[in-house]
Design an enzyme around this catalytic site. Structure first.
Site, PDB file in Angstrom:
ATOM      1  N   SER A  41     -20.715  -9.174 -15.521  1.00  0.00           N
ATOM      2  CA  SER A  41     -21.542  -9.820 -16.508  1.00  0.00           C
ATOM      3  C   SER A  41     -22.996  -9.746 -16.350  1.00  0.00           C
ATOM      4  O   SER A  41     -23.674  -9.830 -15.374  1.00  0.00           O
ATOM      5  CB  SER A  41     -21.164 -11.127 -16.282  1.00  0.00           C
ATOM      6  OG  SER A  41     -21.958 -12.251 -17.145  1.00  0.00           O
ATOM      7  N   CYS A  47     -19.620 -24.654 -13.931  1.00  0.00           N
ATOM      8  CA  CYS A  47     -18.521 -24.817 -14.592  1.00  0.00           C
ATOM      9  C   CYS A  47     -18.065 -26.218 -14.099  1.00  0.00           C
ATOM     10  O   CYS A  47     -17.110 -26.801 -15.086  1.00  0.00           O
ATOM     11  CB  CYS A  47     -17.582 -23.942 -14.540  1.00  0.00           C
ATOM     12  SG  CYS A  47     -18.301 -22.148 -14.458  1.00  0.00           S
TER      13      CYS A  47
HETATM   14  C1  LIG Z   1     -20.425 -16.281 -13.954  1.00  0.00           C
HETATM   15  C2  LIG Z   1     -19.116 -15.843 -13.701  1.00  0.00           C
HETATM   16  C3  LIG Z   1     -17.977 -15.322 -14.174  1.00  0.00           C
HETATM   17  C4  LIG Z   1     -18.285 -15.751 -15.791  1.00  0.00           C
HETATM   18  O1  LIG Z   1     -19.090 -14.985 -16.539  1.00  0.00           O
HETATM   19  P1  LIG Z   1     -19.480 -15.082 -17.905  1.00  0.00           P
HETATM   20  O2  LIG Z   1     -20.215 -13.938 -18.218  1.00  0.00           O
HETATM   21  O3  LIG Z   1     -20.350 -16.182 -17.752  1.00  0.00           O
HETATM   22  O4  LIG Z   1     -18.235 -15.368 -18.898  1.00  0.00           O
HETATM   23  C5  LIG Z   1     -16.867 -14.771 -13.692  1.00  0.00           C
HETATM   24  N1  LIG Z   1     -16.913 -14.860 -12.458  1.00  0.00           N
HETATM   25  C6  LIG Z   1     -17.807 -15.286 -11.566  1.00  0.00           C
HETATM   26  C7  LIG Z   1     -17.340 -14.877 -10.194  1.00  0.00           C
HETATM   27  C8  LIG Z   1     -18.841 -15.594 -12.063  1.00  0.00           C
HETATM   28  O5  LIG Z   1     -20.116 -15.953 -11.396  1.00  0.00           O
END
Ligand SMILES: *Cc1c(COP(=O)(O)O)cnc(C)c1O
Length: 397
Positions: free
Chosen positions: A202, A327
């Site tokens: 991401s 989250c």
């Molecule tokens: C932030 C995160 C996600 C989600 O990514 P987004 O781009 O915000 O949807 C998934 N897995 C991990 C380990 C993360 O830190």
């Protein structure tokens, strides 16, 4: 002297100036659809192709077309897991192995699949926050379709032995996915060396723009589509490309990957200074293994403290930190990650996560060490929980 310290880089990072510059033309003059044949469309097509090649190169994927652009980590995780589950079901395999402290993008996807006839085994991560390879091996069954284990944990920063885990899955003919969202751009990630089949990343976790990410799908794996529609992304992830987004992500990934050799030893040094300093506070502890850990991750518990009050008081001193993950804060549930490493509920509530990036300095650490201990002292002096802890302790002597 008051200071502003952003120490929540595991939640999201600041957009890099270079990434922003790279994006600008695609937010202004180059607005053409990459699927069209005229000039401004051809320009955006080239930009998307170049971004794909740059991302593949930064991760040492063998081919650019193994990189599929998505809207971020959550989508990549959903696509990889639901897709692999569907492939497995075609061969009568409806068992998936993962771990107890995955991100909710993985855990909630697995819960959804459980409601649709799949069986899920979640491996223990033990007190050090690490999966044991022999426990993975023991959990694999004839009908296992997929193993999905995160590369680095978003709360406690522990780094799993992904190469070894992927090899075990492959020995039994099982697909291997890793949520590498916290690892990509932060520590070296070499896809060919790791030998994984699917990998999620991401952009906003490594100083790229938000709302864009990628899924690596190894050549030969025919993952079904998650989003149906047009022919974009080789026909399996429809929707007009987020051109500025993928361009910004590629620029940020290149930059953050190039900085690893210089940045990580520096971050490890200031991280360790902060951990050692905070461990001098009475009844404090560090969560997760100290060695197999992201260079910028500090996750501590202070007994008798309520996490939310600590965060508010730190914010008043200009320190932006988090407790648990972005989250889950806002909910009163203790972090599932801290529970998975065996912390009791009341301690899992009082956690503090500080995560650094290239922008953080030793002065930040000195400032935190100056403001944090008095806050802990003040909160404890008002805490009935702390009073109880001290009383019980005295009775035990
Ligand atoms: C932030 C995160 C996600 C989600 O990514 P987004 O781009 O915000 O949807 C998934 N897995 C991990 C380990 C993360 O830190």
């Amino acid at each position: 002297m008051s200071r502003f310290v952003y120490a929540d880089n595991a939640a999201t990072t600041k957009l890099s100036a270079n990434a922003f510059e790279a994006m600008k033309p695609y937010l202004t003059e180059y607005y053409g659809n990459p699927s069209s044949l005229y000039h401004i469309g051809v320009e955006t097509r080239k930009a998307v192709d170049n971004a794909r090649a740059d991302v593949a190169k930064a991760l040492n994927a063998s081919k650019p077309n193994e990189i599929y652009f998505t809207s971020g980590g959550s989508e990549s995780d959903n696509w990889a897991i639901k897709g692999a589950a569907e492939l497995g079901a075609k061969k009568g395999r409806k068992h998936i192995i993962s771990s107890k402290f995955e991100h909710h993008a993985v855990l909630h996807t697995l819960e959804y699949l459980e409601k649709h006839g799949y069986e899920v085994t979640l491996l223990e991560v033990h007190e050090d926050g690490l999966v044991r390879p022999e426990e993975l091996e023991a959990a694999i069954r004839e009908d296992t379709a997929l193993v999905t284990i995160m590369f680095a944990n978003n709360e406690i920063g522990t780094i799993q032995p992904i190469k070894e885990l992927a090899a075990i899955a492959h020995k039994h003919g099982v697909l291997f996915h890793t949520d590498a969202v916290q690892a990509v751009g932060t520590v070296p990630v070499d896809i060919q060396d790791l030998g994984v089949d699917l990998l999620s990343l991401s952009s906003h976790k490594f100083h790229g723009p938000k709302g864009v990410g990628a899924l690596y799908i190894k050549k030969g794996i025919r993952l079904p589509a998650l989003i149906h529609g047009g022919a974009q992304e080789r026909g399996i992830r429809a929707g007009t490309e987020n051109i500025a987004g993928v361009v910004g992500m590629a620029a940020a990934l290149k930059e953050s990957t190039e900085h690893i050799p210089e940045r990580n030893p520096r971050l490890e040094k200031i991280r360790d200074k902060l951990i050692d300093g905070l461990l001098t506070i009475d009844r404090s502890r560090i969560n997760g293994d100290r060695k197999s850990r992201l260079p910028g991750n500090i996750n501590m518990c202070f007994q008798g403290i309520e996490g939310e009050s600590l965060l508010l008081m730190l914010d008043m001193q200009g320190v932006e930190a988090s407790s648990g993950s972005a989250c889950t804060s806002g909910s009163l549930d203790p972090s599932h990650v801290l529970l998975s490493i065996g912390l009791p509920h009341e301690i899992a509530h009082g956690s503090l996560r500080l995560t650094f990036s290239d922008d953080n300095t030793e002065e930040d650490v000195d400032y935190i060490l100056e403001v944090l201990p008095p806050i802990i002292e003040r909160l404890r002096s008002m805490s009935p929980l702390w009073e109880k802890i001290i009383k019980e302790n005295n009775e035990n002597i």
